[in-house]
Design a protein around this motif. Structure first.
Motif, mmCIF file in Angstrom:
data_model
loop_
_atom_site.group_PDB
_atom_site.id
_atom_site.type_symbol
_atom_site.label_atom_id
_atom_site.label_comp_id
_atom_site.label_asym_id
_atom_site.label_seq_id
_atom_site.Cartn_x
_atom_site.Cartn_y
_atom_site.Cartn_z
ATOM 1 N N VAL A 1 37.163 41.562 48.157
ATOM 2 C CA VAL A 1 35.753 41.922 48.265
ATOM 3 C C VAL A 1 34.910 40.658 48.337
ATOM 4 C CG1 VAL A 1 33.824 43.113 47.130
ATOM 5 C CG2 VAL A 1 36.159 44.017 46.915
ATOM 6 N N THR A 2 33.898 40.679 49.193
ATOM 7 C CA THR A 2 32.903 39.612 49.245
ATOM 8 C C THR A 2 31.551 40.146 48.804
ATOM 9 O OG1 THR A 2 34.033 38.448 51.047
ATOM 10 C CG2 THR A 2 31.691 37.968 50.723
ATOM 11 N N LEU A 3 30.910 39.440 47.889
ATOM 12 C CA LEU A 3 29.539 39.741 47.458
ATOM 13 C C LEU A 3 28.682 38.534 47.798
ATOM 14 C CD1 LEU A 3 30.338 41.072 43.855
ATOM 15 C CD2 LEU A 3 30.072 42.433 45.924
ATOM 16 N N HIS A 4 27.740 38.711 48.708
ATOM 17 C CA HIS A 4 26.860 37.580 49.025
ATOM 18 C C HIS A 4 25.436 38.048 49.274
ATOM 19 C CE1 HIS A 4 26.167 37.882 53.446
ATOM 20 N NE2 HIS A 4 27.386 38.387 53.523
ATOM 21 N N HIS A 5 24.505 37.210 48.870
ATOM 22 C CA HIS A 5 23.073 37.448 49.055
ATOM 23 C C HIS A 5 22.626 38.778 48.442
ATOM 24 C CE1 HIS A 5 23.784 34.259 52.050
ATOM 25 N NE2 HIS A 5 22.568 33.870 51.679
ATOM 26 N N ASN A 6 23.198 39.083 47.280
ATOM 27 C CA ASN A 6 22.749 40.239 46.517
ATOM 28 C C ASN A 6 21.867 39.766 45.365
ATOM 29 O OD1 ASN A 6 24.477 42.466 47.785
ATOM 30 N ND2 ASN A 6 26.018 40.952 47.193
#
Length: 436
Positions: free
Chosen positions: A299-304
């Motif tokens: 999973v990638t989480l970015h700019h949250n």
């Protein structure tokens, strides 16, 4: 220029003009200096944008034929659009707010269920704290819960894009199930965490018992290639502070906002805003799920943007999770547990995130060790200062020493921003209503 040359130039110009007019009349499009933006409903996850772009990437319903594009105004229309047979690409445009519980909790109550009697029957002073509840009122509570479950869950098929129209589209009281499918996009929705009408009292949960609720806002379960983008997730009208207490415990009616579990893989969550919630984002839901989760949960989480959330931002088991360019705001006086939960066989790579912490909240709390698992944490900033999150955690919480080095380096990234710019940038651009 000679007279002959001037005549030739005029004829050439007139011919060019006539040709342009003719092309216009026959439908040929003239060149545009600023072409119109493509339809956001047909957008796909850009190449290289996180784990969701792995392999074939995530295209959702971008290739949907006209007859498979639906605009819905009610929860019933939404579920009907999802239920049409087949896996041909489809686009569902949500207009306004869809309410899955518009009729209220009373609509789900089984005949004979009485909450006041439930409280009287299972009061710890009567029932005790050693035995799980059972009996007629528990059976009626379970039947009521089953009716709510059937009414508020919506199952998303493969090759689907769900997108809000404009700035005020959303879903309340519902649980979106992305289960056993591939290639799904969900964008531009304000999602209010569903309220469990019938939490179960478990007297054996902890030393004094606890109320346990169901229903995550979004669940990604054994599904691949999912892009969750530009949504706002929130408790909305029902923050935990508004919930009553019974038996001395909060009558907890919320679960998670976004759970990614049970063999889910290749997911990108970007430009979302997670607000005013407790157990926010879980990746991997069980320490005993190695058979389904080992080697997956990428999973990638970015700019949250995470603001006023208590914990699980995210909590991770097993997965290779890339967490970069997110901003975490802890507000003065709020309850705060941790942000990154380091769980069973997890491999978190947390880089260039920013944190705003109030006085009295130490940076050592950002990380929480649940199980022995190494992680990488580099280039992160706390209150505007570069901070080694692992070193600070180990210094402030010596009983929970964390090991550095997740053992992998993310490659599926697009633009990486300076973390010092994230607070302002994400306040302006993350969340629903901000899709370009």
């Amino acid at each position: 220029m000679s007279r002959t040359a001037r005549r030739t130039a005029r004829r050439t110009a007139l011919l060019a003009a006539a040709t342009a007019v003719t092309l216009g009349l026959t439908g040929a499009a003239p060149a545009q200096a600023h072409p119109k933006s493509p339809d956001p409903a047909r957008a796909t996850l850009p190449a290289g944008d996180g784990w969701g772009s792995e392999g074939a990437g995530t295209t959702g319903g971008s290739k949907a034929a006209r007859e498979h594009v639906y605009t819905v105004d009610t929860w019933e229309e939404f579920r009907t659009a999802l239920s049409h047979e087949g896996t041909a690409p489809r686009i569902i445009k949500v207009r306004g707010t869809l309410n899955a519980t518009a009729s209220g909790c009373e609509a789900f109550e089984a005949e004979g269920y009485d909450f006041e009697k439930y409280l009287a029957d299972y009061d710890p002073a009567v029932w005790g704290l050693d035995t799980p509840v059972s009996g007629p009122q528990e059976e009626l509570r379970a039947a009521s819960a089953a009716a709510q479950d059937k009414a508020i869950k919506a199952f998303v098929p493969s090759n689907t894009t769900i997108i809000g129209v404009g700035r005020d589209a959303g879903i309340v009281g519902a649980s979106l199930q992305i289960k056993d499918v591939d290639n799904v996009i969900v964008r531009n929705l304000t999602v209010e965490s569903p309220l469990d009408c019938f939490p179960q009292w478990d007297p054996t949960d902890g030393a004094t018992g606890a109320w346990n609720s169901e229903y995550d806002a979004f669940v990604v379960y054994n599904s691949t290639h999912v892009w969750v983008d530009h949504n706002t997730f929130t408790d909305g009208r029902y923050p935990d502070s508004s919930l009553p207490s019974y038996y001395g415990q909060t009558y907890q009616q919320h679960d998670g906002l976004l759970d990614i579990v049970r063999g889910a893989n290749h997911v990108t969550a970007s430009w979302n805003s997670f607000e005013d919630h407790d157990k926010t984002l879980m990746i991997g839901n069980s320490d005993s799920a190695a058979a389904t989760d080992a080697g997956k949960l990428k999973v990638t989480l970015h700019h949250n943007r995470f603001t006023n959330v208590v914990e699980r931002a995210p909590r991770v088991r097993f997965g290779q999770v890339d967490i970069y360019n997110n901003h975490f705001e802890v507000k003065p006086g709020q309850k705060y547990g941790y942000s990154f939960g380091v769980g069973m066989e997890s491999r978190i790579h947390a880089e260039k995130n920013s944190f705003s912490l109030p006085a009295g909240v130490g940076a050592g709390l950002i990380l929480k060790k649940w199980k022995e698992a190494p992680l990488t944490a580099e280039g992160n900033y706390v209150n505007g200062r570069a901070t080694d999150l692992i070193a600070v955690h180990n210094a402030e919480i010596p009983a929970e020493q964390l090991q550095s080095g997740a053992g992998w380096t993310p490659t599926l990234r697009t633009k990486v921003d300076d973390p010092r710019s994230l607070a302002g940038k994400l306040a302006a651009k993350a969340g629903a209503g901000k899709v370009c």
